[in-house]
Design a protein around this motif. Sequence first.
Motif, PDB file in Angstrom:
ATOM      1  N   GLN A 287      -4.568  -2.902   2.677  1.00 39.95           N
ATOM      2  CA  GLN A 287      -5.930  -2.400   2.428  1.00 39.95           C
ATOM      3  C   GLN A 287      -6.459  -2.937   1.104  1.00 39.95           C
ATOM      4  N   ARG A 288      -7.756  -3.171   1.052  1.00 42.42           N
ATOM      5  CA  ARG A 288      -8.355  -3.685  -0.195  1.00 42.42           C
ATOM      6  C   ARG A 288      -9.504  -2.791  -0.602  1.00 42.42           C
ATOM      7  N   ASP A 290     -11.802  -3.324  -2.673  1.00 42.16           N
ATOM      8  CA  ASP A 290     -13.098  -4.012  -2.840  1.00 42.16           C
ATOM      9  C   ASP A 290     -13.898  -4.006  -1.537  1.00 42.16           C
ATOM     10  N   GLU A 291     -13.226  -3.852  -0.402  1.00 42.76           N
ATOM     11  CA  GLU A 291     -13.985  -3.777   0.850  1.00 42.76           C
ATOM     12  C   GLU A 291     -14.742  -2.452   0.916  1.00 42.76           C
TER      13      GLU A 291
END
Length: 317
Positions: A287-288, A290-291
């Motif tokens: 998971q990121r 920034d998304e």
Amino acid sequence: MYGLKEDWSLDDPAREFVLDDYEGGTARWCSGCGDHGVLTAVQRLCRDEQLPPEKTVTVSGIGCSSRFPHYMKTYGFHGLHGRALPVACGVRARRPDLHIFVATGDGDCCAIGTAHWIHAVRYNMKMVVMLLDNNIYGLTKMQTSPTTKRGATSNTHPDGSMLDALNPLTVTLGITNASFVAQTVDWNPAHVYATLRAAHRHPGLAFVRILQRCPHFVPKLWDELTNDPNKVLLLDHPDGIPVDPAVARAYKNHQRHDPHDLGAAFQVARREDVVPIGLLYHNPDAQRYDEFSAAGHALQPEARLKAIDAAIDRFLI
Ligand SMILES: Cc1ncc(C[n+]2csc(CCOP(=O)(O)OP(=O)(O)O)c2C)c(N)n1
Ligand SMILES: [Mg+2]
């Protein structure tokens, strides 16, 4: 015809960046300091990947290594001690179009900046984090750092450091959502470059520990590795760091290591008989944050104000 401009197009011609486009002030690091080679690798990478200088930012904390942004002709932020990562996360949250390189030292990242290190790795926002690890506080003239080896002397421990050194690789691997953990050595430019290139292509936070020479304060620090290349264990895998034939020849001690295997990464990171270099762990699907933080970026100013008002109104009583 001489003197007459024939092409009146207002479009910018395609730009081609050269090394000079990334070279900032003359580096004031000591001669023989490992930071020089890392700087050159980053500048070459920017040139080879044709990263527009105005779309590239180097962020650092405080330390010799943290002088990095001054030597890049890109945007830069020389922050506060230990605070490179929250600054870089802030940049990423608002400007997903920028390429971010973070330079941090073993004091900056693993002592005063530890909390930020843990949370930035978990947030996994796209950036390349270079831990320039010389096992010492260089800028402040030779105090013990968390990565100083037991028994090594410094101004704060003249009789030798009492505790075993903290291992930045196992710490990072242990952080929830860690997605790219690699190690390289500043004295092998081809391996540094290949590692940073893989880090730059990773979609999340790429953590690269770079064993770094400090000839002024700890001149013998890496002697064992430089005198006997068999003490370096080259990690080798089709999904790992592509190994230049010259690097493979220099380091004959190879081990097949699958970077998708977290358990095996811990095992290799913990080894004390050899120092592993290459990609220890890679999970491009982590998971990121920034998304999530990019939500609303595309809104026009009016719609954005409305959304902010609506969010604030939720707290009305
Ligand atoms: C809040 C704060 N505490 C302490 C310092 C003093 N200080 C400056 S750099 C540094 C350590 C740097 O060591 P490292 O991060 O390993 O970088 P190097 O100089 O070795 O590259 C310290 C303790 C400071 N500038 N700010
Ligand atoms: Mg240091």
